[in-house]
Write an enzyme that holds these catalytic residues in place. Structure first.
Site, PDB file in Angstrom:
ATOM      1  N   GLU A  17       0.838  -1.211   0.000  1.00  0.00           N
ATOM      2  CA  GLU A  17       0.000   0.000   0.000  1.00  0.00           C
ATOM      3  C   GLU A  17       0.870   1.258   0.000  1.00  0.00           C
ATOM      4  OE1 GLU A  17      -1.420   1.764   3.487  1.00  0.00           O
ATOM      5  OE2 GLU A  17      -1.001   0.030   4.759  1.00  0.00           O
ATOM      6  N   LYS A  23      -3.442  -2.133  14.472  1.00  0.00           N
ATOM      7  CA  LYS A  23      -2.655  -1.153  15.234  1.00  0.00           C
ATOM      8  C   LYS A  23      -3.176  -1.044  16.673  1.00  0.00           C
ATOM      9  CE  LYS A  23      -2.834   1.829  11.657  1.00  0.00           C
ATOM     10  NZ  LYS A  23      -2.678   1.133  10.380  1.00  0.00           N
TER      11      LYS A  23
HETATM   12  N1  PSU Z   1      -0.085   0.313   8.549  1.00  0.00           N
HETATM   13  C1  PSU Z   1       0.901   1.094   9.044  1.00  0.00           C
HETATM   14  N2  PSU Z   1       0.733   2.461   8.953  1.00  0.00           N
HETATM   15  C2  PSU Z   1      -0.388   3.028   8.362  1.00  0.00           C
HETATM   16  C3  PSU Z   1      -1.420   2.189   7.844  1.00  0.00           C
HETATM   17  C4  PSU Z   1      -1.209   0.825   7.962  1.00  0.00           C
HETATM   18  O1  PSU Z   1       1.907   0.597   9.568  1.00  0.00           O
HETATM   19  O2  PSU Z   1      -0.476   4.249   8.272  1.00  0.00           O
HETATM   20  C5  PSU Z   1      -2.657   2.802   7.179  1.00  0.00           C
HETATM   21  C6  PSU Z   1      -3.289   1.793   6.219  1.00  0.00           C
HETATM   22  O3  PSU Z   1      -3.382   2.410   4.963  1.00  0.00           O
HETATM   23  C7  PSU Z   1      -4.662   1.512   6.787  1.00  0.00           C
HETATM   24  C8  PSU Z   1      -4.977   2.838   7.394  1.00  0.00           C
HETATM   25  O4  PSU Z   1      -5.575   1.090   5.797  1.00  0.00           O
HETATM   26  O5  PSU Z   1      -3.744   3.148   8.065  1.00  0.00           O
HETATM   27  C9  PSU Z   1      -6.182   2.779   8.316  1.00  0.00           C
HETATM   28  O6  PSU Z   1      -6.816   4.017   8.296  1.00  0.00           O
HETATM   29  P1  PSU Z   1      -8.294   4.198   8.877  1.00  0.00           P
HETATM   30  O7  PSU Z   1      -8.182   3.842  10.320  1.00  0.00           O
HETATM   31  O8  PSU Z   1      -8.621   5.672   8.652  1.00  0.00           O
HETATM   32  O9  PSU Z   1      -9.171   3.287   8.086  1.00  0.00           O
END
Ligand code: PSU
Ligand code: MN
Length: 304
Positions: A24, A158
């Protein structure tokens, strides 16, 4: 209709039938500061090559869906300001209007499927945020895992998230959550949590077989492989818990919402740990890339 651009490397891999791993780009534009973001993206790509597969970093650039970014485009994206963060809801609109955006887990899965790539490595998926019972903040990544047949290798979800609720939603949506080589669900910066993972597998071949079995059964969604951060690189959950709580309190006090929440929390934790969270994040993404390459190779051996 879709302006799809494969990098020369990805195109050659396709022709040769070599395994490809999707990556990604939101982690580059919104997840890590420059220049570590670009350095990490390059290292992760090389880890995948070293493990015998081909990396395909995904982004939308001026309306074009790029699957595989050449080094110049990757460096430009990593330094660009105000790049959109694209999820399922906004990806098509960005492509239709000639925009530029980085793909989240959800949007990368959509692009990977479109390009025929079945394995994807990232850091941690989005999930159910703390306080979701009032904010309703649940990442579109979870629904994507339920719909799009891509195996996603992450270090769990996370730890800024509500992990028990995230696992509940994944169960409700019928997403297999497979801890790699341990019983506990990993917590991103920490290798374990006090939550048992629903499934456990100890080798890449089993994960590939499970992916192929879902395909044979005609099941629509993907799999989440929860790969623990190597013990030497982790930050203890007890140490992080108060830091995450303070970051969340700051976000609440400043009224941060929607797409801005995850990048805000990651940045606040980066500052509070004096960069150690980033060092751990880099280590876990690289670890995930290596496992994803092994799964992609096993899947290639199974065939269609
Ligand atoms: N993994 C990481 N750092 C990130 C992300 C994933 O180590 O920044 C990103 C990914 O793109 C994931 C997003 O889809 O964070 C999640 O965002 P949200 O909680 O707004 O859906
Ligand atoms: Mn969200």
């Amino acid at each position: 209709m879709i302006d799809l651009h494969l990098s020369a490397e990805v195109h050659a891999a396709r022709v040769a039938g070599k395994p490809v791993v999707a990556l990604e780009s939101t982690i580059i534009t919104h997840g890590m500061p420059y220049p570590q973001n670009v350095d990490t993206a390059r290292l992760v790509e090389q880890d995948i090559r070293d493990a015998g597969a081909v990396p395909a970093t995904i982004a939308v650039i001026e309306g074009r869906l790029h699957v595989g970014l050449d080094p110049e485009r990757l460096a430009a994206l990593g330094q660009a300001k105000g790049v959109a963060k694209l999820s399922r809801a906004d990806m098509a609109a960005c492509m239709a209007t000639g925009g530029t955006g980085a793909t989240t887990v959800a949007a990368t899965m959509i692009a990977a499927r479109h390009a025929g790539i079945e394995v994807f490595a990232t850091g941690g998926i989005g999930g159910v945020h703390k306080g979701a019972e009032t904010s309703f903040d649940i990442s579109a990544d979870l629904h994507e895992l339920a719909q799009t047949p891509v195996t996603v290798v992450a270090a769990g979800a996370k730890a800024i998230l509500d992990l028990p609720k995230t696992l509940e939603v994944l169960e409700t949506l019928g997403v297999p959550v497979i801890a790699y080589g341990q019983d506990s669900f990993p917590a991103f910066w920490s290798s374990t949590s006090d939550l048992p993972a629903p499934l456990r597998m100890d080798d890449a071949a089993s994960i590939a077989r499970a992916h192929a079995m879902r395909r044979a059964l005609g099941l629509p969604g993907g799999q989440l492989v929860a790969n623990p951060i190597p013990a030497a690189d982790q930050i203890a959950a007890e140490e992080l818990a108060p830091i995450i709580a303070r970051a969340q309190a700051q976000a609440d006090a400043q009224g941060v919402s929607g797409k801005a929440v995850t990048p805000f929390l990651l940045q606040a934790i980066f500052e509070a740990t004096e960069g150690r969270s980033l060092t751990a994040n880099i280590a876990l993404v690289r670890n995930n890339a290596r496992l994803a390459a092994a799964i992609a190779q096993e899947l290639g051996a199974i065939g269609r």
